[in-house]
Structures are given as C-alpha cells and as structure tokens.
Enzyme design. Sequence first.
Site, mmCIF file in Angstrom:
data_model
loop_
_atom_site.group_PDB
_atom_site.id
_atom_site.type_symbol
_atom_site.label_atom_id
_atom_site.label_comp_id
_atom_site.label_asym_id
_atom_site.label_seq_id
_atom_site.Cartn_x
_atom_site.Cartn_y
_atom_site.Cartn_z
ATOM 1 N N ASP A 275 0.936 -1.141 -0.082
ATOM 2 C CA ASP A 275 -0.099 0.150 0.022
ATOM 3 C C ASP A 275 0.860 1.208 -0.045
ATOM 4 O O ASP A 275 2.161 1.020 0.084
ATOM 5 C CB ASP A 275 -0.981 -0.139 1.252
HETATM 6 C C1 GLC Z 1 -4.349 4.272 -0.364
HETATM 7 C C2 GLC Z 1 -5.275 3.268 0.173
HETATM 8 C C3 GLC Z 1 -5.294 2.012 -1.048
HETATM 9 C C4 GLC Z 1 -5.090 2.836 -2.370
HETATM 10 C C5 GLC Z 1 -3.698 3.376 -2.481
HETATM 11 C C6 GLC Z 1 -3.702 4.038 -3.819
HETATM 12 O O1 GLC Z 1 -3.570 4.758 0.909
HETATM 13 O O2 GLC Z 1 -5.021 2.626 1.428
HETATM 14 O O3 GLC Z 1 -6.525 1.317 -0.728
HETATM 15 O O4 GLC Z 1 -5.314 1.864 -3.280
HETATM 16 O O5 GLC Z 1 -3.433 4.307 -1.238
HETATM 17 O O6 GLC Z 1 -4.326 5.046 -4.013
#
Ligand code: GLC
Length: 734
Positions: A275
């Site tokens: 993430d």
């Molecule tokens: C965010 C979220 C994740 C998302 C990623 C990209 O922090 O936790 O669900 O896909 O970043 O935007």
Amino acid sequence: MKTQFKFLLSFLIIILHLRIYAQVNEEQKINDLLSKMTLKEKIGQLVQFSFVNSEREELIREGSVGSFLNITNPKEVNRIQKIAVEESRLGIPLIIGQDVIHGYNTTFPIPLGETASWNPELVKKAAEIASWEAASNGVHWTFAPMVDIARDPRWGRIAEGSGEDPYLGSVMADARVRGFQGNNLKEKRNIVACAKHYVAYGEAIGGKDYNTVDMSERMLREVYLPPFKSAVDAGAGTLMSAFNDLNGIPASANYFTLTQILRNEWGFDGFVVSDWNSIGELVNHRFAKDKMEAALKGLTAGVDMDMAGDEQTGNVYLPNLESLVKNGLIKEELINESVKRILRIKYRIGLFDHPYIDSVYFKQNFISKEEREKVALQLSKESIVLLKNEDELLPLKKDIKSIALIGPLADNQEDPTGPWSTAPIFENVVTVLQGLKNKLQSGTRINYLKGCNINDDDRSEFDKAVKTAGESDAIIIVVGESRDMSGEASSRSDIGLPGVQLELIKRIYETGKPIVVVLMSGRPLTIPWLSENIPSILETWFLGDQTGNAIADVLFGDYNPSGKLPVTFPRSVGQIPIFYNYKSTGRPPDEKNKFTSKYLDIPITPQYPFGFGLSYTTFDYKNLKLDKTSLWKSDSVLVKIDVSNVGDVAGSEVVQLYIKDWFSSVTRPLKELKAFNKIHLEPGETKTVEFKITPNMLSFYDEKMNWIVEPGKFDVMIGGNSEDLISATFEVTK
Ligand code: GLC
C-alpha cells in the site's frame, strides 16, 4: 453420438494444449527477458511512482520504474508509455494502476451498498462497466476489490468492502474480480484486479484506521482470509499488502501471510504491491530501523512492488535494493522472483502486445450510455434497504398533492458519489430532488428546502423547514454523512447523524405529518431515536449517479425494496463490536439474567441485524425438508424450502441459509451464513428453493488448525435475515 463425443474430447484436449503452450510460452518469454535485464532494470520493475516529472521520465528511460498510479489523462499515459517502450533499452511497458473502486466515470453505489443487493451477477456487471471506462482512459490495473471484512462501523473503510461476513464477502470478491478481469485479461477492455488490503486491516483496534491488529490464526483463517482466497481463486492478478501490524509483524512484511499462505498454500503466481509507502512505514512501526532494513524485510517477506510514497517519503526499493544485493543481504534470485511475477501480469494483460490505449478499439467496442445507466439504476435500486415501514406509509401515492423534501443531501450532486469515486461526472448525478421531479406529475408540489448542513450547528433554516413541512401532505428528509466522513482515514468515534440533522428531524416530527427518512452513509449509523419515532426509514448508502431515480422508484413503489444489510446496525457505539456470527460464551446473553454476557443499559440485540431488510410485500417460509438427517462426514444434505409471496405486490427476497454446529472441539459461532439465493416472486407465487449442504460448509479449524468436519448435531436455519429463521436438525455420525 460416439463421434460427437470423440470430437468434443479432442477439441477440449486441443484447448488444454493451447493453454499449456501459451503458459509455457509466456514463462519462456519472461525468462528470456529476465536474462537480458541488468540488476538496475530488475529493481526498476519493482518500483511504482504516483506522478510524473522530468526526473522520473529519465528513470523511465533508464528502465528504473515499472509502474505509475493516478495518471488520469489518457494522453499522458500514452506519452510516458512511449518513453518506456521506445526510449528504454528493453522497452518493457509500464503498468498503470488506479483506484477504480465503484465505477470510473459512471459511479455505482459504494461497495458496501452494492453488497446490500446480494446480487453478485449485477455487482460483476458494474465492475465490467467500470473496467471498460477505466481501460479506455489508460488504466491497466485497479486497486480493487477491497475485500477486508469489517465488523466495526467506526472504521471509515467499511464503506469500501462487503461488510462483516466471510461468505458474503467471498461471493462479492469473486464477482468483482471476474467483472474487472473478464474471461480474457488480454481483452483491451479488461483490467487486472487487486484484492486488498492483505490482510486483516478491518480488525484495527477501536475501528481506528491504520491501528494495530492482533488475532488468533483461527480468526484470521476463518474470517479475514476467505475473501482473499476467493479473489485468488477467481484469478486476481495482484494483491495489495496492508498498512496494519498483524500479530506483531506488519502485514507488509509478514512472511507467514505473504509467502507461507499466499504462495505456498494457495499457489498465487501474481504479484503483491505494497500500500502507499507501507514498506517505508515499517520504520514507523519500529519494525525496521531505517529504509534499508524496511526494503530488506518487505521484499524478503513477499512484497514485490513498492508503491510510491509522497515526495517526502519516496520509494524504498529504488534507493536500497541494489546495495542490499551488493552487500549480500538479499540474493538476486529473490529479486528475480518478484520481477517474474510482475512481468507475468504485464504479459497476461497483453501490455507487450498493445502497450498504448487503442482509441479505435474503444470507438468500435464500447458499452452504451443507456446500458451503463440501466445497470447503475438497477444496482442502486437493489442496494436500498428498507429498515422500517410502520403502517405501510411507503410506498407513497404518486397523486399526492404536496411533498416537503428537506435535508442537506436532498439536492446534492457530490456526496451521493461516496468515498473513492474515481472520475465521477457530478453533473450526471441524479439528486433526490431531480428524481422526484422525474417521477411525479406536475400536479404534485415539491417544497424543497435544505434545512441544515451535514455537519455544523447552523439552525437558521429550522423554522422555515418546519413551516414547509407543516404545509405539505408528506415529508421526505434526506440526511446522513458527507462523502468524506467514510473511506480512508475517516474513522468516527460517534456514528450518529452528524451536526444538527437529528435536531431538525425532531423539530419537523412535531408537525405530526407522515415522515420518511432517507439515510445516506458509508457505514451503519446509530439511529435509536429515528428507529423509535420515524415511521419509514431507508438506508441508501451512497448510490452514485442514479441516486434520485432509484430512491424515487422505491419511495413511490415502482421498485419494491429488496436490499439486505451486509453489516449489523448497532443501537449505540457502545455496543461495538457487534456482529451476527458471535459465539455463545459460557453465559449466553439473556435479557432476563443479569449474570450473562451483556450490557446493563442497552438491549442485547442490535438495532437491525445482519441480513435484514423489509419489503412492501411479505414472504412466508415453510416446508423445510432435508433429504437425510443422518450422514457421514463426506456426505452432502439436500435442503428444500417453500418461499411464498403472501402479499399483493411482486418482490425479490434473499433466502439465506445459516449453519449452526451444536457442539465442537473448539468454540464456534452460533450461526454462520453458508449460502443464499435471491428470488423474485409474483403476488401469491411460491417457489421451492434448493440448497446443497456440503462437507466444506460444516468444516472448521480444529485445535491443531486442521480443516475438518466433526461428527455431531447441526442445525440448518433458513430465512430472510439472520434472526427470523426456521430450522431443521441433522447429524453427522462419522
Ligand atoms: C491508499 C489506500 C489504498 C489505495 C492506495 C492507492 O492509501 O490505502 O486502498 O489503493 O493508497 O491510492
């Protein structure tokens, strides 16, 4: 007949050979490409950035970045892709990721709302449309479905998933993966899915986002892992590792989940992306002393790609992996494995064959606006849950003379798109006001007034709202949360109606006029006063583009509500955690006995239970029959039940099947959802609904974590929600 059979058999053998050849051929290509790559170029494939600048363009030319996210302009996608394909040494295409969670330009209900439809086919259709729109804008890969089980509505991200139940969550995970990926990932309109956030992110203590998670392996395997397994079995090409700490080992550096379970047990051959900076955050967890150690731990555990941090945090793999290899702390083979997984997905989605957006293809192959709106409207209607309908106030009559429409969400084109809408076209959102206008003849006077804001203490319009209500035949009040009060980093300690909305409703209630409250929210809300005093209540989540048309169809009876809650509604935040599949305890909750597991100051039951939802008609369940009541572990039980529509309007019912294991060698939930079937019945119609109870549905992890069926008594319980059930008993003898 024989020749036909022979022909079919030889056809299937040819198909199988072709698929095996394609796989071998693909692996051959991957290995060939890998053999040409320098270490720097290999590391580049493990790097993802979130926006482009001149420095990063140079990195693309050097082959030092393999992916971008949040590049929303198709021209920009083609521009940077051209640099990668035509200006880098090996021409490996970039994979472009985006959060396509519940629609791209067409916004569907939030995933929690879609799940309330209990219609996986329709949910899959919505994902197909989202994929089509996203792919035509240069997206190859969506960071969805979010499959985190959530049993604490204070957690804002409950909006993005499928609620509290592992079986329902698994069904929806399968539907969304298949919707995004289609039958052939190489098809230009399909995008690769990403099951997230692996794993157990939804069990954050206190429902506080990013908070610590600690649970038994049994709970992990029985509650939080099944939807991920379902996504992997559906062919999901990627997973995303989570932010949270899990039993002392952060999920983005957890070898047990990322390699032991995901790779060794499940045989997953796609790739795992972190993430946002979740590898870098291993330092914040105080699990890594610096970014170098974070890179070492993330890659070793099984996170293949490092999703960009922001300017300050930056990437972790790019600056550290080369020296980790040179210092002998990481073997290059480990990097090779991650590179192969990423190249595998790039091959599978056809990036090497067609790296650029093919606008001609999308001009010739695109789903019509009418079809997209039709699916959005149907899914929105089926997502609406009727929580209360005293004296059958609903549906309202279309010839009603005047309606007061009041509330901060009644004429609002942004908030109904909910959290994580991707590229919404707000002017396409049909508000409730517009939906009523579309629905009602000009003879009905619609007196609209906002009345108050969502979340402040401005009461200046109260008197006017009360006056407007007093002059109308019926009142529709549209209240709830703003779209940014759920989703990421949006946990709430109090999940009641924000601001002064409840005060306004109480003032309007004093007029004595019939009132319908329409709720819009990304989570269950605590609404004890509404439940007590308001005759009719709809939970509509955030329905997206077709909000007003769907709500108007339900309010005026052109659609008989069929939604069922995917998550329990607590009476108060003090009841949390509260979910349907709880265990007995040694002192099962008993209102009449103080010395049992309960609170002194609130009933033991929730406001509305999992699986609950009313209809404008009534469904009657009878003649529950089993084809056997005594069986061996390896046997199945065939179950039949008659469901009748005993009312005078047609409607759909979600027939739910729960299993209770009477006694077992480890304590088990009192009941678990194991199957459901959504049926449509005309007035007076009866259907016999059949289920097959398989050994897997009776299995659980025993003390030694073996997945077993244990002899003993079981109940099969069937009904239209998790509480009003009729049951029958059978026994597994050996
Ligand atoms: C965010 C979220 C994740 C998302 C990623 C990209 O922090 O936790 O669900 O896909 O970043 O935007």
